[in-house]
Design a protein around this motif. Structure first.
Motif, short mmCIF file in Angstrom:
data_model
loop_
_atom_site.label_atom_id
_atom_site.label_comp_id
_atom_site.label_asym_id
_atom_site.label_seq_id
_atom_site.Cartn_x
_atom_site.Cartn_y
_atom_site.Cartn_z
N GLN A 119 40.07 26.26 36.19
CA GLN A 119 40.26 27.41 35.33
C GLN A 119 40.93 28.55 36.09
O GLN A 119 40.62 28.80 37.24
CB GLN A 119 38.91 27.90 34.81
CG GLN A 119 38.99 29.19 34.02
CD GLN A 119 37.62 29.76 33.68
OE1 GLN A 119 36.60 29.24 34.06
NE2 GLN A 119 37.62 30.84 32.95
N ARG A 120 41.82 29.23 35.41
CA ARG A 120 42.42 30.46 35.93
C ARG A 120 41.87 31.61 35.10
O ARG A 120 41.92 31.57 33.88
CB ARG A 120 43.94 30.43 35.83
CG ARG A 120 44.56 29.54 36.86
CD ARG A 120 46.07 29.71 36.86
NE ARG A 120 46.66 28.77 37.77
CZ ARG A 120 47.45 29.13 38.77
NH1 ARG A 120 47.76 30.39 38.94
NH2 ARG A 120 47.94 28.23 39.59
N LEU A 156 43.98 43.17 41.75
CA LEU A 156 43.88 42.72 43.13
C LEU A 156 43.44 41.26 43.20
O LEU A 156 43.99 40.48 43.98
CB LEU A 156 42.90 43.59 43.93
CG LEU A 156 43.39 44.98 44.30
CD1 LEU A 156 42.29 45.77 44.99
CD2 LEU A 156 44.62 44.91 45.19
N ALA A 157 42.46 40.89 42.38
CA ALA A 157 42.00 39.50 42.37
C ALA A 157 43.12 38.56 41.93
O ALA A 157 43.29 37.48 42.51
CB ALA A 157 40.78 39.35 41.47
N LEU A 158 43.87 38.97 40.93
CA LEU A 158 45.00 38.13 40.49
C LEU A 158 46.02 37.98 41.59
O LEU A 158 46.58 36.89 41.80
CB LEU A 158 45.65 38.72 39.24
CG LEU A 158 44.91 38.50 37.93
CD1 LEU A 158 45.56 39.28 36.80
CD2 LEU A 158 44.85 37.01 37.59
N ALA A 198 39.23 30.52 41.18
CA ALA A 198 37.98 30.69 41.91
C ALA A 198 37.85 29.70 43.06
O ALA A 198 37.25 30.01 44.09
CB ALA A 198 36.79 30.54 40.96
N GLN A 199 38.39 28.52 42.91
CA GLN A 199 38.23 27.45 43.90
C GLN A 199 39.39 27.43 44.89
O GLN A 199 40.06 26.42 45.08
CB GLN A 199 38.13 26.09 43.19
CG GLN A 199 37.00 26.01 42.19
CD GLN A 199 35.63 26.10 42.85
OE1 GLN A 199 35.41 25.52 43.90
NE2 GLN A 199 34.74 26.85 42.26
N GLY A 247 37.67 32.39 47.25
CA GLY A 247 37.43 32.72 45.86
C GLY A 247 38.36 33.74 45.25
O GLY A 247 39.42 34.06 45.79
N LEU A 248 37.94 34.24 44.10
CA LEU A 248 38.77 35.13 43.29
C LEU A 248 39.26 36.36 44.03
O LEU A 248 40.42 36.73 43.94
CB LEU A 248 37.99 35.55 42.04
CG LEU A 248 37.74 34.45 41.02
CD1 LEU A 248 36.70 34.90 40.00
CD2 LEU A 248 39.04 34.05 40.34
#
Length: 134
Positions: free
Chosen positions: A3-4, A30-32, A39-40, A55-56
């Motif tokens: 999943q994204r 920032l996470a993107l 997540a993986q 992770g994210l």
């Protein structure tokens, strides 16, 4: 396929983890930029000091979190909130990089609860994930 997470989902994760809703849009961006919303993911072998980001929010192994738990989106968000409360957004290389000013838009000058200098890595000129510099 893994999943994204979307920007909206990341904002929700940030807030659910106790993060300030006012900075949720910045931290989602920032996470993107760091993980592509995956997540993986980790950056094993890329940090010059041998540490690994997970992770994210690409939380660095120097913080002492269990790497396997950092793949859990909720746990990673809580770790990101903790890092943010200690160091502000400057803990993330994507926040510091001139390349990312356009991507982050108006959030580039966001105020942090505290900020310290960090080691900056070179940023990729495209939308690929970048390493966290902590």
């Amino acid at each position: 396929m893994a999943q994204r997470f979307s920007e909206q989902q990341l904002e929700q994760l940030w807030t659910k983890a106790g993060g300030d809703p006012k900075v949720a849009p910045l931290m989602a961006k920032l996470a993107l930029r760091e993980s592509g919303g995956r997540a993986q993911i980790n950056n094993a072998g890329l940090n010059k000091n041998g540490s690994v980001d997970y992770g994210l929010w690409q939380i660095n192994s120097i913080h002492g979190y269990d790497p396997n738990k950092l793949y859990d989106p909720n746990f990673n968000a809580k770790a990101a909130v903790s890092v943010y409360k200690k160091q502000g957004p400057k803990a993330w290389a994507t926040y510091n990089s001139a390349t990312d000013k356009k991507y982050l838009g108006g959030f580039k000058n966001a105020k942090a609860p505290s900020s310290t200098g960090t080691q900056a890595y070179s940023a990729a000129p495209d939308n690929t994930a970048l390493a966290l510099s902590l």
